[in-house]
Write a protein that holds these residues in place. Structure first.
Motif, mmCIF file in Angstrom:
data_model
loop_
_atom_site.group_PDB
_atom_site.id
_atom_site.type_symbol
_atom_site.label_atom_id
_atom_site.label_comp_id
_atom_site.label_asym_id
_atom_site.label_seq_id
_atom_site.Cartn_x
_atom_site.Cartn_y
_atom_site.Cartn_z
ATOM 1 N N TYR A 322 0.834 -1.178 0.193
ATOM 2 C CA TYR A 322 0.033 0.066 0.103
ATOM 3 C C TYR A 322 0.949 1.425 -0.011
ATOM 4 O O TYR A 322 0.729 2.185 -0.845
ATOM 5 C CB TYR A 322 -0.953 -0.231 1.242
ATOM 6 N N TRP A 326 1.178 3.883 -3.212
ATOM 7 C CA TRP A 326 0.779 5.394 -2.949
ATOM 8 C C TRP A 326 1.622 6.546 -3.319
ATOM 9 O O TRP A 326 1.455 7.422 -3.909
ATOM 10 C CB TRP A 326 0.743 5.359 -1.261
ATOM 11 N N LEU A 394 -11.779 -3.401 -9.295
ATOM 12 C CA LEU A 394 -11.598 -2.508 -7.787
ATOM 13 C C LEU A 394 -11.395 -1.233 -8.131
ATOM 14 O O LEU A 394 -12.135 -0.355 -7.310
ATOM 15 C CB LEU A 394 -10.323 -3.199 -7.226
ATOM 16 N N ILE A 395 -10.550 -0.737 -9.005
ATOM 17 C CA ILE A 395 -10.579 0.728 -9.237
ATOM 18 C C ILE A 395 -11.979 1.462 -9.746
ATOM 19 O O ILE A 395 -12.003 2.671 -9.191
ATOM 20 C CB ILE A 395 -9.465 1.000 -10.044
ATOM 21 N N SER A 397 -14.772 0.400 -9.126
ATOM 22 C CA SER A 397 -15.908 0.256 -8.146
ATOM 23 C C SER A 397 -15.637 1.227 -6.994
ATOM 24 O O SER A 397 -16.377 1.817 -6.574
ATOM 25 C CB SER A 397 -16.005 -1.276 -7.558
ATOM 26 N N THR A 398 -14.150 1.461 -6.499
ATOM 27 C CA THR A 398 -13.891 2.407 -5.266
ATOM 28 C C THR A 398 -13.705 3.563 -5.935
ATOM 29 O O THR A 398 -13.610 4.645 -5.117
ATOM 30 C CB THR A 398 -12.662 1.619 -4.934
ATOM 31 N N ALA A 400 -10.761 4.613 -6.579
ATOM 32 C CA ALA A 400 -9.402 4.780 -5.809
ATOM 33 C C ALA A 400 -8.371 3.866 -6.505
ATOM 34 O O ALA A 400 -8.496 2.799 -6.279
ATOM 35 C CB ALA A 400 -9.507 4.712 -4.594
ATOM 36 N N SER A 403 -6.515 1.004 -4.692
ATOM 37 C CA SER A 403 -7.254 -0.194 -4.237
ATOM 38 C C SER A 403 -6.741 -1.534 -5.056
ATOM 39 O O SER A 403 -6.844 -2.545 -4.571
ATOM 40 C CB SER A 403 -8.698 -0.225 -4.620
ATOM 41 N N THR A 405 -3.896 -2.577 -4.572
ATOM 42 C CA THR A 405 -3.026 -3.204 -3.500
ATOM 43 C C THR A 405 -3.771 -4.041 -2.568
ATOM 44 O O THR A 405 -3.139 -4.772 -2.154
ATOM 45 C CB THR A 405 -2.287 -1.985 -2.816
ATOM 46 N N TYR A 406 -5.118 -3.903 -2.630
ATOM 47 C CA TYR A 406 -5.883 -4.496 -1.775
ATOM 48 C C TYR A 406 -5.707 -6.037 -2.194
ATOM 49 O O TYR A 406 -5.871 -7.030 -1.208
ATOM 50 C CB TYR A 406 -7.385 -4.200 -1.746
ATOM 51 N N TYR A 407 -5.896 -6.437 -3.347
ATOM 52 C CA TYR A 407 -5.751 -7.654 -3.879
ATOM 53 C C TYR A 407 -4.359 -8.517 -3.700
ATOM 54 O O TYR A 407 -4.214 -9.532 -3.356
ATOM 55 C CB TYR A 407 -5.833 -7.534 -5.441
#
Length: 431
Positions: A322, A326, A394-395, A397-398, A400, A403, A405-407
């Protein structure tokens, strides 16, 4: 009499054969992954030719979905080619995989587009990806097992690392070819017809891999097992528990490698604002760093064991994915961002370099290809094959980009318990 048995004679001949074994494995396996890399890097262009009636986001998702379809075929290829390789030998299996991959690569390079034949174009694209996925499914377990089974007992980690190292050689060449063509032809010519060139170049290399693999011998480990036991058939019991363990074991690398190398050129263009050339050159640097880390990791695992190296890499992804991404999203310093991408990718190389030998050492010889290939490719399909698709979703949907990195963090969380539970295999005899 035992000293003059066929197996003993074979062992006496291993040293001259090993250089040819490494070369043949590297050449063939590099081609397997050259095409996967090219497809991912040219996803934006391919989406316009095969899904032209969609919005840009839907077209890109469709193209990455086709990328993922190849991974759906991988467990099937791993299982069937694995059974074949456990019954007939590692060499026949490797000859089959290289031939199938060359055929699929050539097909993509020659495909008519949607403008020419309509819906038939994406259908043919899916067929080509299935053919490549089936081939790659058998290649991973076959090539890794072939190298480790030929290796001296004290250098199985190093020899095993040549297998994923050749993957990054293929990715590096694919990245460099795409970057050179993008820079040399320019956006218009690259979009019109230049995108076909990398696939056709890969198809030309295919026969060289077949020739190289045809000149190598069967592994002494397989020949000893074949002498000692009756041939494996489809009813022989699979090591299901070991397969489940291996499935969780490799999750993090399946996610990370496809996010930080395959998907990142698209990510850097869409969300960081880089040109295609800059994104590809940054990824080329990251690929070189990853290849170096892979071989270094394999050699290191022979000295200190597989487990410490794997554990370090897994924890790094949990803690630093993360914040490092960033920085890429908020920094305008190309050198810094390229360094961070290289660092993240090299950490994946740290895991993969030790993982190859560890996975081979988990399974018994007579079911090694079937168990290893099926477990690895199931993980690759679920965690890695649709990673670009999931990242894009993910991007979207959010809203951001971070996101993505969440995966990666999820993949590390799945692998960490398996890595902690892993019993060291570096210094045990290879079954």
């Amino acid at each position: 009499m035992h000293a003059t048995s066929p197996a003993a004679v074979t062992l006496a001949q291993t040293q001259p054969m090993r250089a040819r074994v490494i070369l043949a494995s590297i050449l063939g396996n590099a081609l397997e992954w050259y095409d996967f890399t090219v497809y991912a890097f040219l996803a934006t262009i391919i989406s316009r030719h095969f899904f032209p009636n969609s919005t840009p986001t839907v077209a890109l998702l469709s193209t990455f979905a086709v990328f993922g379809v190849g991974f759906v075929a991988r467990p099937v290829g791993g299982l069937l080619i694995g059974i074949y390789g456990d019954a007939k030998g590692r060499k026949p299996a490797l000859l089959l995989t290289i031939g199938l991959m060359a055929a699929g690569t050539c097909l993509i390079g020659l495909l008519p587009t949607y403008a020419t034949i309509g819906i038939g174009a994406p259908v043919l694209l899916v067929i080509a990806r299935i053919l490549q996925g089936f081939s790659a499914g058998g290649e991973w377990g076959g090539s890794a097992s072939y190298l480790v089974e030929w290796a001296p007992s004290r250098h199985r980690g190093l020899y095993g690392s040549f297998h994923p190292g050749s993957i990054f050689l293929g990715q590096m060449v694919g990245t460099a070819v795409t970057a050179l063509l993008s820079s040399g032809l320019g956006p218009e010519l690259m979009a019109n017809w230049g995108w076909r060139i990398p696939f056709l170049l890969g198809a030309i290399v295919g026969p060289l891999g077949v020739i190289a693999r045809n000149k190598i011998g069967e592994t002494p480990v397989f020949e000893r097992a074949a002498e000692a036991e009756t041939p494996v058939d489809a009813t022989t019991r699979l090591p299901i528990r070991k397969m489940m363990f291996a499935f969780a074991f490799v999750a993090v690398q399946s996610v990370a490698i496809y996010i930080y190398l395959s998907y990142f050129p698209t990510f850097l263009q869409h969300y960081v604002g880089w040109s295609a050339g800059r994104a590809l050159w940054s990824t080329a640097i990251a690929t070189v760093a990853t290849g170096v880390a892979v071989v270094t990791s394999g050699a290191l695992s022979d000295l200190i064991g597989r487990r410490p190296v794997l554990l370090t890499s897994c924890i790094f992804f949990l803690l630093f994915s993360y914040p490092l991404v960033w920085v890429i999203l908020h920094s305008h310093n190309f050198a810094l961002c390229a360094f961070i991408q290289a660092l993240l990718s090299a950490n994946c190389g740290l895991f993969i370099g030790s993982m190859a030998a560890a996975l081979v050492e988990m399974f018994p010889t007579r079911r090694r290809l079937t168990g290893l290939s099926t477990a690895y490719n199931l993980a690759s399909m679920i965690f890695g094959g649709f990673a670009p698709f999931i990242a894009t979703w993910l991007i979207a949907s959010t809203g951001a980009p971070i996101s993505v990195t969440y995966y990666v963090i999820l993949g590390a969380a799945v692998s960490l318990p398996a890595v902690i539970a892993f019993r060291e295999t570096a210094w045990k005899p290879l079954d």
